[in-house]
Structure formats: C-alpha cells, structure tokens
Scaffold this motif. Structure first.
Motif, PDB file in Angstrom:
ATOM      1  N   LEU A  10       0.832  -1.209   0.000  1.00 47.98           N
ATOM      2  CA  LEU A  10       0.000   0.000   0.000  1.00 47.98           C
ATOM      3  C   LEU A  10       0.866   1.260   0.000  1.00 47.98           C
ATOM      4  O   LEU A  10       0.525   2.245  -0.662  1.00 47.98           O
ATOM      5  N   SER A  11       1.987   1.232   0.704  1.00 49.51           N
ATOM      6  CA  SER A  11       2.904   2.373   0.684  1.00 49.51           C
ATOM      7  C   SER A  11       3.466   2.590  -0.717  1.00 49.51           C
ATOM      8  O   SER A  11       3.538   3.728  -1.195  1.00 49.51           O
ATOM      9  N   ALA A  12       3.841   1.492  -1.379  1.00 46.66           N
ATOM     10  CA  ALA A  12       4.350   1.605  -2.751  1.00 46.66           C
ATOM     11  C   ALA A  12       3.271   2.126  -3.692  1.00 46.66           C
ATOM     12  O   ALA A  12       3.549   2.926  -4.590  1.00 46.66           O
ATOM     13  N   ALA A  13       2.017   1.709  -3.474  1.00 44.51           N
ATOM     14  CA  ALA A  13       0.914   2.183  -4.310  1.00 44.51           C
ATOM     15  C   ALA A  13       0.675   3.677  -4.101  1.00 44.51           C
ATOM     16  O   ALA A  13       0.446   4.427  -5.067  1.00 44.51           O
ATOM     17  N   LEU A  14       0.735   4.123  -2.849  1.00 43.07           N
ATOM     18  CA  LEU A  14       0.538   5.547  -2.566  1.00 43.07           C
ATOM     19  C   LEU A  14       1.664   6.391  -3.160  1.00 43.07           C
ATOM     20  O   LEU A  14       1.409   7.454  -3.741  1.00 43.07           O
ATOM     21  N   LYS A  15       2.875   5.904  -3.056  1.00 44.25           N
ATOM     22  CA  LYS A  15       4.004   6.640  -3.643  1.00 44.25           C
ATOM     23  C   LYS A  15       3.886   6.701  -5.163  1.00 44.25           C
ATOM     24  O   LYS A  15       4.174   7.721  -5.782  1.00 44.25           O
ATOM     25  N   ALA A  16       3.429   5.602  -5.762  1.00 40.86           N
ATOM     26  CA  ALA A  16       3.247   5.586  -7.215  1.00 40.86           C
ATOM     27  C   ALA A  16       2.140   6.545  -7.633  1.00 40.86           C
ATOM     28  O   ALA A  16       2.255   7.239  -8.652  1.00 40.86           O
ATOM     29  N   ALA A  17       1.065   6.629  -6.841  1.00 35.78           N
ATOM     30  CA  ALA A  17      -0.036   7.538  -7.163  1.00 35.78           C
ATOM     31  C   ALA A  17       0.437   8.987  -7.119  1.00 35.78           C
ATOM     32  O   ALA A  17       0.077   9.793  -7.986  1.00 35.78           O
ATOM     33  N   ARG A  18       1.245   9.314  -6.151  1.00 32.19           N
ATOM     34  CA  ARG A  18       1.750  10.680  -6.066  1.00 32.19           C
ATOM     35  C   ARG A  18       2.814  10.951  -7.134  1.00 32.19           C
ATOM     36  O   ARG A  18       2.931  12.055  -7.624  1.00 32.19           O
ATOM     37  N   ARG A  19       3.570   9.911  -7.502  1.00 31.62           N
ATOM     38  CA  ARG A  19       4.609  10.074  -8.532  1.00 31.62           C
ATOM     39  C   ARG A  19       3.994  10.389  -9.890  1.00 31.62           C
ATOM     40  O   ARG A  19       4.516  11.209 -10.639  1.00 31.62           O
ATOM     41  N   ASN A  30       1.166  11.800 -10.163  1.00 34.07           N
ATOM     42  CA  ASN A  30       0.315  12.954  -9.898  1.00 34.07           C
ATOM     43  C   ASN A  30      -1.166  12.614 -10.042  1.00 34.07           C
ATOM     44  O   ASN A  30      -1.921  13.311 -10.705  1.00 34.07           O
ATOM     45  N   ASP A  31      -1.585  11.520  -9.395  1.00 33.64           N
ATOM     46  CA  ASP A  31      -2.986  11.095  -9.420  1.00 33.64           C
ATOM     47  C   ASP A  31      -3.504  11.068  -7.992  1.00 33.64           C
ATOM     48  O   ASP A  31      -3.595  10.013  -7.353  1.00 33.64           O
ATOM     49  N   TYR A  32      -3.858  12.231  -7.495  1.00 35.35           N
ATOM     50  CA  TYR A  32      -4.323  12.366  -6.109  1.00 35.35           C
ATOM     51  C   TYR A  32      -5.618  11.593  -5.843  1.00 35.35           C
ATOM     52  O   TYR A  32      -5.724  10.934  -4.808  1.00 35.35           O
ATOM     53  N   PRO A  33      -6.609  11.619  -6.741  1.00 37.79           N
ATOM     54  CA  PRO A  33      -7.850  10.871  -6.452  1.00 37.79           C
ATOM     55  C   PRO A  33      -7.611   9.372  -6.261  1.00 37.79           C
ATOM     56  O   PRO A  33      -8.240   8.751  -5.408  1.00 37.79           O
ATOM     57  N   THR A  34      -6.700   8.804  -7.010  1.00 35.97           N
ATOM     58  CA  THR A  34      -6.412   7.383  -6.839  1.00 35.97           C
ATOM     59  C   THR A  34      -5.741   7.135  -5.492  1.00 35.97           C
ATOM     60  O   THR A  34      -6.000   6.115  -4.847  1.00 35.97           O
ATOM     61  N   ALA A  35      -4.914   8.059  -5.045  1.00 32.31           N
ATOM     62  CA  ALA A  35      -4.291   7.918  -3.728  1.00 32.31           C
ATOM     63  C   ALA A  35      -5.347   7.911  -2.632  1.00 32.31           C
ATOM     64  O   ALA A  35      -5.267   7.129  -1.680  1.00 32.31           O
ATOM     65  N   VAL A  36      -6.369   8.749  -2.771  1.00 33.75           N
ATOM     66  CA  VAL A  36      -7.466   8.760  -1.793  1.00 33.75           C
ATOM     67  C   VAL A  36      -8.260   7.461  -1.889  1.00 33.75           C
ATOM     68  O   VAL A  36      -8.658   6.879  -0.873  1.00 33.75           O
ATOM     69  N   LYS A  48      -8.819   0.914  11.141  1.00 39.56           N
ATOM     70  CA  LYS A  48      -8.105   1.869  11.982  1.00 39.56           C
ATOM     71  C   LYS A  48      -6.645   1.468  12.153  1.00 39.56           C
ATOM     72  O   LYS A  48      -5.759   2.327  12.180  1.00 39.56           O
ATOM     73  N   GLN A  49      -6.379   0.155  12.237  1.00 37.49           N
ATOM     74  CA  GLN A  49      -4.999  -0.306  12.348  1.00 37.49           C
ATOM     75  C   GLN A  49      -4.212   0.016  11.073  1.00 37.49           C
ATOM     76  O   GLN A  49      -3.055   0.430  11.144  1.00 37.49           O
ATOM     77  N   TYR A  50      -4.834  -0.163   9.930  1.00 39.97           N
ATOM     78  CA  TYR A  50      -4.175   0.196   8.668  1.00 39.97           C
ATOM     79  C   TYR A  50      -3.924   1.704   8.606  1.00 39.97           C
ATOM     80  O   TYR A  50      -2.871   2.145   8.146  1.00 39.97           O
ATOM     81  N   LEU A  51      -4.905   2.492   9.057  1.00 35.92           N
ATOM     82  CA  LEU A  51      -4.710   3.949   9.049  1.00 35.92           C
ATOM     83  C   LEU A  51      -3.550   4.350   9.949  1.00 35.92           C
ATOM     84  O   LEU A  51      -2.748   5.234   9.595  1.00 35.92           O
ATOM     85  N   GLU A  52      -3.447   3.720  11.114  1.00 37.88           N
ATOM     86  CA  GLU A  52      -2.340   4.038  12.028  1.00 37.88           C
ATOM     87  C   GLU A  52      -0.997   3.658  11.411  1.00 37.88           C
ATOM     88  O   GLU A  52      -0.018   4.392  11.530  1.00 37.88           O
ATOM     89  N   ALA A  53      -0.960   2.508  10.759  1.00 39.85           N
ATOM     90  CA  ALA A  53       0.298   2.063  10.153  1.00 39.85           C
ATOM     91  C   ALA A  53       0.697   2.940   8.968  1.00 39.85           C
ATOM     92  O   ALA A  53       1.888   3.132   8.705  1.00 39.85           O
ATOM     93  N   LEU A  54      -0.278   3.472   8.244  1.00 40.02           N
ATOM     94  CA  LEU A  54       0.003   4.289   7.060  1.00 40.02           C
ATOM     95  C   LEU A  54      -0.046   5.795   7.342  1.00 40.02           C
ATOM     96  O   LEU A  54       0.041   6.593   6.409  1.00 40.02           O
ATOM     97  N   GLU A  55      -0.175   6.168   8.605  1.00 35.01           N
ATOM     98  CA  GLU A  55      -0.297   7.586   8.949  1.00 35.01           C
ATOM     99  C   GLU A  55       0.927   8.386   8.511  1.00 35.01           C
ATOM    100  O   GLU A  55       0.799   9.494   7.970  1.00 35.01           O
ATOM    101  N   GLY A  56       2.117   7.842   8.698  1.00 31.04           N
ATOM    102  CA  GLY A  56       3.341   8.568   8.335  1.00 31.04           C
ATOM    103  C   GLY A  56       3.417   8.853   6.840  1.00 31.04           C
ATOM    104  O   GLY A  56       3.685   9.988   6.428  1.00 31.04           O
ATOM    105  N   ILE A  57       3.179   7.857   6.025  1.00 33.55           N
ATOM    106  CA  ILE A  57       3.240   8.045   4.570  1.00 33.55           C
ATOM    107  C   ILE A  57       2.105   8.944   4.100  1.00 33.55           C
ATOM    108  O   ILE A  57       2.254   9.726   3.163  1.00 33.55           O
ATOM    109  N   ARG A  58       0.970   8.840   4.777  1.00 31.99           N
ATOM    110  CA  ARG A  58      -0.173   9.672   4.410  1.00 31.99           C
ATOM    111  C   ARG A  58       0.139  11.145   4.677  1.00 31.99           C
ATOM    112  O   ARG A  58      -0.166  12.013   3.848  1.00 31.99           O
ATOM    113  N   GLN A  59       0.756  11.431   5.804  1.00 30.92           N
ATOM    114  CA  GLN A  59       1.123  12.809   6.132  1.00 30.92           C
ATOM    115  C   GLN A  59       2.249  13.308   5.216  1.00 30.92           C
ATOM    116  O   GLN A  59       2.240  14.455   4.784  1.00 30.92           O
TER     117      GLN A  59
END
Length: 157
Positions: A97-106, A108-114, A131-142
């Motif tokens: 999921l972290s790799a997917a979020l980084k790829a979405a931002r790379r 420049n597809d913000y809606p897909t990241a959301v 909630k556990q996933y949100l806590e684990a991904l909070e750093g990359i999300r910020q």
C-alpha cells in the motif's frame, strides 16, 4: 464523397462472392454434442483443475506488487495494478500500500491515492482493522499529503 468511400463502393461491385466464402458442407438435421459423439460425459469428472501455476505465498505476492508499483510510469498502469492487487481475496500488506501511494503521487494522481484508502476500507472485515491500517500508514499519508474521504466529506458520515 471521399476517395476512400469511392474505392469501397467500386471494390464491392467487382468482388465475386464465391472467392471469399467457404463452401457450405451439408449439415445433419440433428446435431449431437461433441462429448456424446466421443462417448464422454458432458461434465468434468475431475475434482481439481491444474492451471499450471504454482501457489504464491503472501510474501511473494507482496514482493511482486511492490516491484510492480515501483515501476509504474502512468495512471493506467497504476490503476491496473491496483485493480489486480485488490482483486485477490486478501488485504495487501502495508509495504504494498505504501508503494501504491508513492506511485499515485509520482504520477500525480491524487484521487487514486485517496481511493486506495477506500479500497482498504472495503477489503477489511472490521472497522478496527481499518483503523490499524490507518495508524500504520499515517506517516506516509502525512508525508504525501493524502487526505481520507472521511476528512474530505465529513457530512456524508
């Protein structure tokens, strides 16, 4: 009339139909299924089909999709990989999921990241797991500045 249209009309008039049609073979009035003609049952008698593919462990699955997301070059590839990743009967790992979020931002597809977070919410079994996933991904999300749908549209809750 365009020259191509004139050419099409002209070639239709010249083309003999017998050159392009296969000869019709006589057909029997009553056709039997191929399985019955070969004295085989019409259904499968095997209990397991072998696809030729080996079973993939969760670690191999995670490594494959991490590599796929690291190589994403455009939005189409990103969305195709996300569809493939979420099509399995499991929730992807935090690393995927972290790799997917980084790829979405790379790309420049913000809606897909959301929408990655919406996919997580749909895949998990309980709100506590989400909630556990949100806590684990909070750093990359910020770090990437990705907001949740709940934050973007608080009145829908």
């Amino acid at each position: 009339m365009s020259p191509i249209s004139v050419f099409r009309v002209a070639t239709r008039a010249v083309r003999p139909a017998a050159l392009f049609r296969a000869p019709q073979l006589p057909r029997p009035r009553l056709q039997t299924p191929v399985a019955l003609a070969l004295n085989r049952p019409a259904f499968s008698t095997t209990t397991q089909r072998r696809s030729g593919h080996e079973d993939e462990t969760f670690e191999e699955f995670s490594a494959r999709f991490e590599k796929d997301f690291d190589g994403v070059q455009d939005v189409f590839e990103l969305q195709r990989n996300l569809n493939n990743c979420f099509a399995y009967d499991l929730v992807p790992s935090i690393e995927v999921l972290s790799a997917a979020l980084k790829a979405a931002r790379r790309v420049n597809d913000y809606p897909t990241a959301v929408r990655v977070f919406e996919g997580i919410k749909a895949k998990v079994e309980t709100p506590e797991q989400y909630k556990q996933y949100l806590e684990a991904l909070e750093g990359i999300r910020q770090e990437l500045g990705v907001a949740l749908r709940e934050e973007l549209y608080p009145e829908e809750q």
